[in-house]
Design a protein around this motif. Structure first.
Motif, PDB file in Angstrom:
ATOM      1  N   VAL A  84       0.846  -1.198   0.000  1.00 58.98           N
ATOM      2  CA  VAL A  84       0.000   0.000   0.000  1.00 58.98           C
ATOM      3  C   VAL A  84       0.881   1.248   0.000  1.00 58.98           C
ATOM      4  N   ALA A  85       1.926   1.237   0.807  1.00 60.01           N
ATOM      5  CA  ALA A  85       2.832   2.388   0.856  1.00 60.01           C
ATOM      6  C   ALA A  85       3.485   2.616  -0.509  1.00 60.01           C
ATOM      7  N   ASN A  86       3.894   1.540  -1.168  1.00 57.94           N
ATOM      8  CA  ASN A  86       4.510   1.669  -2.491  1.00 57.94           C
ATOM      9  C   ASN A  86       3.535   2.228  -3.511  1.00 57.94           C
ATOM     10  N   SER A  87       2.294   1.802  -3.462  1.00 60.73           N
ATOM     11  CA  SER A  87       1.322   2.313  -4.421  1.00 60.73           C
ATOM     12  C   SER A  87       0.951   3.760  -4.106  1.00 60.73           C
ATOM     13  N   TYR A  95       0.288  10.716   2.389  1.00 59.01           N
ATOM     14  CA  TYR A  95      -0.499   9.531   2.734  1.00 59.01           C
ATOM     15  C   TYR A  95       0.342   8.558   3.551  1.00 59.01           C
ATOM     16  N   ILE A  96       1.578   8.346   3.126  1.00 57.49           N
ATOM     17  CA  ILE A  96       2.460   7.421   3.841  1.00 57.49           C
ATOM     18  C   ILE A  96       2.759   7.970   5.238  1.00 57.49           C
ATOM     19  N   ASP A  97       2.992   9.271   5.330  1.00 57.69           N
ATOM     20  CA  ASP A  97       3.255   9.885   6.635  1.00 57.69           C
ATOM     21  C   ASP A  97       2.062   9.696   7.574  1.00 57.69           C
ATOM     22  N   ARG A  98       0.862   9.888   7.061  1.00 61.90           N
ATOM     23  CA  ARG A  98      -0.330   9.710   7.893  1.00 61.90           C
ATOM     24  C   ARG A  98      -0.516   8.247   8.285  1.00 61.90           C
ATOM     25  N   ALA A  99      -0.262   7.344   7.345  1.00 61.74           N
ATOM     26  CA  ALA A  99      -0.387   5.914   7.658  1.00 61.74           C
ATOM     27  C   ALA A  99       0.638   5.505   8.709  1.00 61.74           C
ATOM     28  N   ALA A 100       1.825   6.074   8.625  1.00 59.04           N
ATOM     29  CA  ALA A 100       2.901   5.712   9.555  1.00 59.04           C
ATOM     30  C   ALA A 100       2.587   6.110  10.992  1.00 59.04           C
ATOM     31  N   LYS A 113       8.218   0.081  10.917  1.00 57.20           N
ATOM     32  CA  LYS A 113       7.616   1.336  10.473  1.00 57.20           C
ATOM     33  C   LYS A 113       6.879   1.084   9.157  1.00 57.20           C
ATOM     34  N   ILE A 114       5.726   1.691   9.004  1.00 59.15           N
ATOM     35  CA  ILE A 114       5.007   1.606   7.735  1.00 59.15           C
ATOM     36  C   ILE A 114       5.733   2.522   6.762  1.00 59.15           C
ATOM     37  N   SER A 115       6.400   1.910   5.790  1.00 53.72           N
ATOM     38  CA  SER A 115       7.167   2.689   4.817  1.00 53.72           C
ATOM     39  C   SER A 115       7.409   1.848   3.573  1.00 53.72           C
ATOM     40  N   THR A 116       7.940   2.513   2.561  1.00 55.32           N
ATOM     41  CA  THR A 116       8.255   1.818   1.315  1.00 55.32           C
ATOM     42  C   THR A 116       9.567   1.046   1.413  1.00 55.32           C
ATOM     43  N   SER A 117      10.355   1.326   2.436  1.00 53.81           N
ATOM     44  CA  SER A 117      11.681   0.705   2.526  1.00 53.81           C
ATOM     45  C   SER A 117      11.803  -0.358   3.612  1.00 53.81           C
ATOM     46  N   VAL A 118      10.732  -0.662   4.313  1.00 53.62           N
ATOM     47  CA  VAL A 118      10.811  -1.661   5.380  1.00 53.62           C
ATOM     48  C   VAL A 118      11.161  -3.028   4.782  1.00 53.62           C
ATOM     49  N   ASN A 119      12.020  -3.770   5.459  1.00 52.01           N
ATOM     50  CA  ASN A 119      12.373  -5.124   5.034  1.00 52.01           C
ATOM     51  C   ASN A 119      11.542  -6.102   5.870  1.00 52.01           C
ATOM     52  N   CYS A 120      10.458  -6.569   5.297  1.00 49.54           N
ATOM     53  CA  CYS A 120       9.531  -7.435   6.025  1.00 49.54           C
ATOM     54  C   CYS A 120      10.131  -8.797   6.365  1.00 49.54           C
ATOM     55  N   ASN A 121      11.182  -9.199   5.672  1.00 48.19           N
ATOM     56  CA  ASN A 121      11.818 -10.486   5.956  1.00 48.19           C
ATOM     57  C   ASN A 121      12.565 -10.485   7.289  1.00 48.19           C
ATOM     58  N   THR A 122      12.775  -9.317   7.880  1.00 48.00           N
ATOM     59  CA  THR A 122      13.459  -9.252   9.171  1.00 48.00           C
ATOM     60  C   THR A 122      12.480  -9.308  10.337  1.00 48.00           C
ATOM     61  N   ILE A 123      11.194  -9.313  10.054  1.00 41.71           N
ATOM     62  CA  ILE A 123      10.166  -9.334  11.100  1.00 41.71           C
ATOM     63  C   ILE A 123      10.091 -10.748  11.675  1.00 41.71           C
ATOM     64  N   ASN A 124      10.058 -10.850  12.986  1.00 42.28           N
ATOM     65  CA  ASN A 124       9.947 -12.167  13.642  1.00 42.28           C
ATOM     66  C   ASN A 124       8.599 -12.369  14.256  1.00 42.28           C
TER      67      ASN A 124
END
Length: 124
Positions: A84-87, A95-100, A113-124
């Motif tokens: 969603v952030a990327n789109s 919009y991204i700032d408000r979502a964050a 953080k809700i962002s276009t650069s978050v690496n979701c593979n590091t989430i545990n």
């Protein structure tokens, strides 16, 4: 003689049916459709801003966090939010700032953080 065999057969059929049935506690894996539908009440805040997001938005965030009981679910939610952030990045960084800020305004914390650069593979 027939009665014991019939009882044994009935027990075997019942046991086989029990073993073949899926456990009642099994739930579906998290999907982006679930994430998007749950967070739909947040859309007006993301689009127009405001002092506080609507209560159904905050309730949705809390529900998602409660449902994300394992690493794959948490990574799925992260990936959906990143999509969603990327789109939205093509439209407006606002919009991204408000979502964050949604999680903090709702009194919850996300492990990312809700962002276009978050690496979701590091989430545990």
């Amino acid at each position: 003689m027939a009665a014991p065999r019939l009882a044994t057969l009935a027990l075997a059929v019942l046991l086989a049916a029990t073993l073949a049935a899926p456990p009642a506690a099994v739930r579906a894996a998290m999907s982006c459709t679930t994430v998007y539908n749950t967070l739909m009440p947040c859309l007006p805040f993301v689009q127009m801003g405001g002092a506080m997001p609507p209560q159904p938005c905050c309730d949705g965030i809390r529900n998602l966090l409660r449902q994300a009981s394992n690493t794959p679910d948490r990574r799925t939610i992260c990936g959906c939010l990143k999509n969603v952030a990327n789109s939205a990045a093509g439209g407006s960084g606002t919009y991204i700032d408000r979502a964050a800020v949604l999680p903090s305004k709702c009194g919850v914390s996300l492990p990312y953080k809700i962002s276009t650069s978050v690496n979701c593979n590091t989430i545990n």
